[in-house]
Design a protein around this motif. Structure first.
Motif, PDB file in Angstrom:
ATOM      1  N   VAL A  69       0.859  -1.189   0.000  1.00 31.49           N
ATOM      2  CA  VAL A  69       0.000   0.000   0.000  1.00 31.49           C
ATOM      3  C   VAL A  69       0.886   1.227   0.000  1.00 31.49           C
ATOM      4  CG1 VAL A  69      -1.789   1.238   1.262  1.00 31.49           C
ATOM      5  CG2 VAL A  69      -1.767  -1.261   1.264  1.00 31.49           C
ATOM      6  N   THR A  70       0.623   2.148  -0.895  1.00 32.58           N
ATOM      7  CA  THR A  70       1.448   3.346  -0.992  1.00 32.58           C
ATOM      8  C   THR A  70       1.245   4.232   0.232  1.00 32.58           C
ATOM      9  OG1 THR A  70      -0.240   4.651  -2.129  1.00 32.58           O
ATOM     10  CG2 THR A  70       1.209   3.276  -3.492  1.00 32.58           C
ATOM     11  N   ALA A  71       2.211   5.094   0.477  1.00 31.50           N
ATOM     12  CA  ALA A  71       2.147   5.982   1.640  1.00 31.50           C
ATOM     13  C   ALA A  71       1.008   6.984   1.529  1.00 31.50           C
ATOM     14  CB  ALA A  71       3.475   6.712   1.805  1.00 31.50           C
ATOM     15  N   LYS A  72       0.432   7.155   0.350  1.00 30.28           N
ATOM     16  CA  LYS A  72      -0.637   8.129   0.147  1.00 30.28           C
ATOM     17  C   LYS A  72      -2.009   7.594   0.547  1.00 30.28           C
ATOM     18  CE  LYS A  72       1.697  10.585  -3.613  1.00 30.28           C
ATOM     19  NZ  LYS A  72       1.597  11.027  -5.027  1.00 30.28           N
ATOM     20  N   GLU A  73      -2.126   6.290   0.770  1.00 27.24           N
ATOM     21  CA  GLU A  73      -3.406   5.708   1.183  1.00 27.24           C
ATOM     22  C   GLU A  73      -3.221   4.922   2.472  1.00 27.24           C
ATOM     23  OE1 GLU A  73      -4.892   2.382  -1.159  1.00 27.24           O
ATOM     24  OE2 GLU A  73      -3.042   2.420  -2.344  1.00 27.24           O
ATOM     25  N   LEU A  74      -4.241   4.927   3.310  1.00 31.43           N
ATOM     26  CA  LEU A  74      -4.175   4.235   4.587  1.00 31.43           C
ATOM     27  C   LEU A  74      -4.449   2.750   4.366  1.00 31.43           C
ATOM     28  CD1 LEU A  74      -3.684   5.326   7.458  1.00 31.43           C
ATOM     29  CD2 LEU A  74      -6.151   5.213   7.823  1.00 31.43           C
ATOM     30  N   PRO A  75      -3.612   1.863   4.906  1.00 26.66           N
ATOM     31  CA  PRO A  75      -3.864   0.432   4.701  1.00 26.66           C
ATOM     32  C   PRO A  75      -5.156   0.007   5.390  1.00 26.66           C
ATOM     33  CG  PRO A  75      -2.136   0.755   6.328  1.00 26.66           C
ATOM     34  CD  PRO A  75      -2.430   2.110   5.746  1.00 26.66           C
ATOM     35  N   PRO A  76      -5.910  -0.890   4.778  1.00 26.80           N
ATOM     36  CA  PRO A  76      -7.175  -1.330   5.396  1.00 26.80           C
ATOM     37  C   PRO A  76      -6.931  -2.229   6.592  1.00 26.80           C
ATOM     38  CG  PRO A  76      -6.723  -2.617   3.431  1.00 26.80           C
ATOM     39  CD  PRO A  76      -5.652  -1.565   3.495  1.00 26.80           C
ATOM     40  N   VAL A  77      -7.793  -2.122   7.597  1.00 26.25           N
ATOM     41  CA  VAL A  77      -7.744  -3.003   8.758  1.00 26.25           C
ATOM     42  C   VAL A  77      -8.794  -4.080   8.542  1.00 26.25           C
ATOM     43  CG1 VAL A  77      -7.977  -3.179  11.256  1.00 26.25           C
ATOM     44  CG2 VAL A  77      -6.981  -1.124  10.238  1.00 26.25           C
ATOM     45  N   GLU A  78      -8.335  -5.274   8.191  1.00 22.15           N
ATOM     46  CA  GLU A  78      -9.254  -6.350   7.838  1.00 22.15           C
ATOM     47  C   GLU A  78      -9.862  -6.988   9.095  1.00 22.15           C
ATOM     48  OE1 GLU A  78      -9.991  -6.872   4.845  1.00 22.15           O
ATOM     49  OE2 GLU A  78      -8.401  -5.847   3.755  1.00 22.15           O
TER      50      GLU A  78
END
Length: 409
Positions: A48-57
């Protein structure tokens, strides 16, 4: 030509048998069934790029037998690069917040790792890593009980599967609280680095294949996000005060007792009263000791707060700080915490001691004053002696010293 016909017929039959036999065998012989959710069907790693927040599954496991899960997990390699340790954690909030955070974290380490400090410490580290990561809630209790209001979707399964009905023994609970307290005071479990996820080796969560596998402790495997979101700069959020009471912990924790009703009452108080003006809770380890944050603009209220907190106790210590960096959350205090203390109230009715003491460097017009302590780089061992005298406190010549009641231990 006529003599060749039987031969052709035989050859045709042989050809038909050669074609049909594999088909028959395929249908008659039982097939080896691959376990549902095998590694090939799990998500591939995605940076995941630094520009988007990674999803919390949400927690969701592949339908795999434990033996198959262990086999799949064993084939996932550990990363070969460095695993730098997390930074020591610094708690933000008052004594009431600290008490609630301690018990939320203690519940997490006990129910996730059992009564085993070796397994509990990395679980505590994961919780605090999440707290400092912008993808997760902003309080310890918020991280631990994220999604627990649903039967599915909780991040820590013990919060929504009924495990909290199993109450630990007092000794086990005390050990879990000790692990939690040490973590909240800055103890680091270096092996798991900046891990934000873990699971036992007999299950395969759907998110496990998309993360970096970095460590193994007992039966737990630990993971961090790939790319920038798994590096130290991503864990840049400062934790927030305001640990709300958790009703599910009411049976375990006095700090969380009354659950939702207490939360509603606290919310009403917050609207009308500054955070620093609330009466703190006593330490879980000593119901006669209060450690709290104070509002420097409300010095006139300190004595009243102390009396309200101590109520009818025969012995009581109320100690407050106006600077969060200097505040203590457990006893005993170190010299830096003693010197940073702004106000204290001490009471021992049996010996007739009752005093309010002030940091006169901070509050120049108030007395009596606390004694300042010199900070030594390497304190030399000293023989047992009477407690240090406090400025403004006179002792009777024949009076026996009152242990640990100075207010600046």
């Amino acid at each position: 030509m006529t003599n060749l016909r039987p031969l052709h017929l035989i050859l045709a039959v042989i050809a038909l048998v050669a074609i049909a036999l594999p088909l028959v065998v395929t249908h008659l012989v039982p097939q080896v069934r691959q376990p549902t959710g095998i590694a090939s069907t799990l998500p591939a790693k995605r940076v995941v790029t630094a520009k988007e927040l990674p999803p919390v599954e949400p927690v969701e496991y592949a339908a795999i037998a434990p033996a198959d899960a262990r086999s799949i997990n064993a084939k996932v390699p550990f990363i070969t690069g460095p695993v730098p340790p997390a930074r020591p954690f610094r708690f933000v909030g008052g004594a009431e917040d600290f008490a609630r955070a301690t018990d939320c974290l203690a519940a997490a380490v006990y129910y996730e790792a059992g009564d085993d400090a070796v397994g509990q410490r990395p679980v505590a580290q994961v919780v605090l890593n999440r707290l400092r990561h912008p993808a997760f809630p902003k309080t310890v209790c918020g991280v631990v009980f994220q999604g627990s209001e649903r039967s599915t979707g909780c991040q820590f399964t013990f919060t929504c599967d009924g495990a909290l009905a199993r109450i630990p023994s007092p000794a086990a609970w005390s050990r879990a609280r000790d692990v939690a307290t040490r973590a909240l005071r800055g103890e680091v479990e270096k092996k798991v680095g900046w891990a934000t996820h873990y699971h036992t080796d007999w299950v395969v969560p759907y998110w496990s294949s998309s993360l970096d596998k970095i460590a193994e402790v007992n039966t737990h495997l630990f993971f961090r996000w790939t790319g920038w979101w798994g590096t130290a700069p991503a864990f840049n959020r400062i934790p927030q005060p305001g640990e709300l009471p958790i009703g599910k912990l009411a049976m375990l924790s006095p700090a969380h007792r009354m659950g939702a009703a207490l939360a509603d009452a606290d919310a009403a108080i917050v609207e009308a009263t500054p955070f620093f003006g609330r009466t703190p809770l006593p330490l879980a380890s000593d119901q006669n000791t209060f450690l709290t944050m104070l509002n420097p603009a409300q010095a006139d209220t300190y004595a009243g707060m102390a009396l309200a907190a101590c109520a009818n106790r025969e012995r009581c210590k109320f100690m407050g700080w106006t600077e969060p960096d200097g505040m203590a959350f457990t006893m005993p205090l170190n010299p830096d915490q003693m010197n940073a203390m702004s106000f204290s109230y001490i009471r021992d009715r049996q010996s007739g001691l009752e005093r309010t003491l002030w940091n006169c460097t901070e509050f120049k017009q108030r007395t009596p004053c606390m004694k300042r302590f010199a900070i030594r780089a390497t304190p030399a061992p000293v023989a047992a002696e009477a407690p240090a005298e406090l400025d403004g406190v006179r002792r009777k010549a024949a009076e026996a010293p009152v242990g640990n009641m100075t207010g600046v231990e």
